[in-house]
Design a protein around this motif. Sequence first.
Motif, PDB file in Angstrom:
ATOM      1  N   GLY A 181     -13.073  43.936 -10.075  1.00 21.96           N
ATOM      2  CA  GLY A 181     -12.995  42.538 -10.491  1.00 21.96           C
ATOM      3  C   GLY A 181     -14.271  41.774 -10.206  1.00 21.96           C
ATOM      4  N   GLY A 182     -14.885  42.049  -9.057  1.00 18.76           N
ATOM      5  CA  GLY A 182     -16.090  41.321  -8.677  1.00 18.76           C
ATOM      6  C   GLY A 182     -17.281  41.592  -9.568  1.00 18.76           C
ATOM      7  N   THR A 183     -17.371  42.790 -10.109  1.00 18.01           N
ATOM      8  CA  THR A 183     -18.527  43.145 -10.942  1.00 18.01           C
ATOM      9  C   THR A 183     -18.234  43.067 -12.438  1.00 18.01           C
ATOM     10  N   SER A 184     -16.996  42.770 -12.814  1.00 17.34           N
ATOM     11  CA  SER A 184     -16.605  42.831 -14.225  1.00 17.34           C
ATOM     12  C   SER A 184     -17.409  41.885 -15.117  1.00 17.34           C
ATOM     13  N   SER A 185     -17.601  40.636 -14.679  1.00 15.24           N
ATOM     14  CA  SER A 185     -18.326  39.694 -15.530  1.00 15.24           C
ATOM     15  C   SER A 185     -19.778  40.103 -15.693  1.00 15.24           C
ATOM     16  N   THR A 186     -20.376  40.654 -14.634  1.00 13.29           N
ATOM     17  CA  THR A 186     -21.751  41.139 -14.734  1.00 13.29           C
ATOM     18  C   THR A 186     -21.839  42.273 -15.746  1.00 13.29           C
ATOM     19  N   ILE A 187     -20.924  43.210 -15.663  1.00 11.75           N
ATOM     20  CA  ILE A 187     -20.916  44.342 -16.598  1.00 11.75           C
ATOM     21  C   ILE A 187     -20.786  43.854 -18.034  1.00 11.75           C
ATOM     22  N   THR A 246     -18.371  33.356  -9.495  1.00 14.46           N
ATOM     23  CA  THR A 246     -16.931  33.316  -9.228  1.00 14.46           C
ATOM     24  C   THR A 246     -16.368  34.726  -9.092  1.00 14.46           C
ATOM     25  N   SER A 247     -16.790  35.623  -9.981  1.00 13.91           N
ATOM     26  CA  SER A 247     -16.310  37.011  -9.904  1.00 13.91           C
ATOM     27  C   SER A 247     -16.652  37.643  -8.563  1.00 13.91           C
ATOM     28  N   TYR A 248     -17.894  37.497  -8.149  1.00  9.81           N
ATOM     29  CA  TYR A 248     -18.306  38.094  -6.874  1.00  9.81           C
ATOM     30  C   TYR A 248     -17.554  37.463  -5.704  1.00  9.81           C
ATOM     31  N   LEU A 249     -17.383  36.145  -5.731  1.00  8.90           N
ATOM     32  CA  LEU A 249     -16.683  35.464  -4.642  1.00  8.90           C
ATOM     33  C   LEU A 249     -15.239  35.954  -4.525  1.00  8.90           C
ATOM     34  N   ILE A 268     -18.393  44.511   0.708  1.00 10.06           N
ATOM     35  CA  ILE A 268     -18.607  43.067   0.854  1.00 10.06           C
ATOM     36  C   ILE A 268     -20.091  42.746   0.812  1.00 10.06           C
ATOM     37  N   ILE A 269     -20.908  43.552   1.493  1.00  4.50           N
ATOM     38  CA  ILE A 269     -22.359  43.331   1.478  1.00  4.50           C
ATOM     39  C   ILE A 269     -22.904  43.450   0.050  1.00  4.50           C
ATOM     40  N   GLY A 270     -22.421  44.481  -0.683  1.00  4.12           N
ATOM     41  CA  GLY A 270     -22.862  44.651  -2.063  1.00  4.12           C
ATOM     42  C   GLY A 270     -22.501  43.463  -2.939  1.00  4.12           C
ATOM     43  N   LEU A 271     -21.282  42.955  -2.783  1.00  3.00           N
ATOM     44  CA  LEU A 271     -20.855  41.793  -3.572  1.00  3.00           C
ATOM     45  C   LEU A 271     -21.586  40.527  -3.146  1.00  3.00           C
ATOM     46  N   LEU A 272     -21.905  40.412  -1.854  1.00  2.00           N
ATOM     47  CA  LEU A 272     -22.688  39.261  -1.391  1.00  2.00           C
ATOM     48  C   LEU A 272     -24.076  39.259  -2.015  1.00  2.00           C
TER      49      LEU A 272
END
Length: 502
Positions: free
Chosen positions: A82-88, A166-169, A203-207
Amino acid sequence: MNKKLHALLLISVFVVATCGLIYELIAGTLASYLLGDSVTQFSTIIGVYLFSMGIGSWVSKYFEKNIIYWFIQLEILVGIVGGTSSTILFLVFESVASFRIILYSLVGLTGILVGLEIPLLMRILKDRYEFKDLVSRVFTFDYIGALLASLVFPLLLIPYLGLVKTSYLVGILNISVALMVCLNFKKEIKAATYLQTSAIISIIGLLVGFVYANNITSYAESLTYTDTIIYSKSTPYQRIILTKKGKVLRLFLNGNLQFSSDDEYRYHEALVHPALQALPYAKNVLIMGGGDGLAVREILRYPQIRSVTLVDLDKGMTTLFKSNSILLSLNKRSLLSPKVTVINADAFTWIRAQKRKYDFIVVDFPDPSNYSVGKLYTNAFYKLAKGVLSPNGIMVVQSTSPYVAPKSFWTVDKTLRSVGLHTIPYHNFVPSFGEWGYIMATQGQPYVKPKYFLPGMKFISTGSLNQMLYFPPDMAKVETEVNKLNNQALVKYFEDEWAAVL
């Protein structure tokens, strides 16, 4: 299980529900930004998402042992996907032909993972409560979380963070739940160290993604836009992109070109002056749409104008064109004029409450590419607009291309006539858009062509107006339906006609 751990798991239900719905909203919003037609995108994405949740719930029965372990693993995976979906999706939009396949695959995968969450949590809690209390508490927290998501997403997250951040958060929140559960249940989990390490690394990767979200978005958009992007912002209503190449500025809303500074004068002179030059007595003007202030700029050329009321839904749009120095030069600071009142509201809702009459009305909405905009081209809306048009006034409506989309254009004409207005269709050539159409409408009085135009015009003249009023055979009138709220025929015409040339 002690009260602390039991409370932690109920809080997990709340966070899981909030994050799950936000992922769904992100996918729907991003799809509507990139593909248009927000009703279709949200409808199909909600359907796929809920169906996938059902699959996830069904699959949950096969998890028989180490339920807490699998729940933690699941939360980490949901956070990453979910966190990376918008980036992809931003990155692949221009480079991959099968964008929709990737979009619905991500929505489906996220739905399956989210569908697994609540059943696993309920099984973890089942020894703590009676079944009726368990269902009651879990679903109470679930629905409260859904309410929170539906409020914070449009009011806080999108305006202040945008889709990618927002996705990453939200992904970080999901994995934080996994980490908290892991720390509190580490005595019951054999691979606790592995899970903690995985959660912390994730978490570090998403940050890192959160911190560099703007760079990621800029890079993704640079793949879409050939010119240099000098401004980009997501508002609750649309994605605003401003590009520059040399001296030429271009404005895009949700990926659709709105104007190019090297030829916008052709569009706006044609939009305003054929009608307003024929209204020497006009004093009060209403513009609906046109938040860039370029139509206002043309209207303020007339010294007799006392007031201009601009109604545009998006405050982000009007604020940009009231504050950016480059854009202030383009619209000649028109939105800052003491004669101009800017109202940020939905035009359909706003006009219902109006009793004031206007001598000249400009309807400059985006093209009717979806139902939310299409309602502003219906007979219901035009009836309301007719109600605020003075008896001898003129209304002008931008009406898409009579060459590329003749059914769309003539639908606007027929819909205006259906509410008792007399119409005067015309068109002109704008290089950035091709042949473009407009329709003037009156309460019935004949339109008298101006014998002259104000000095300083770059395009409009009595000669060009005569050409604009003539429709050759390839743009001749065609039979269409009236656009109504309950059929939105115009949106279907528009989609079919423009799809054939894109």
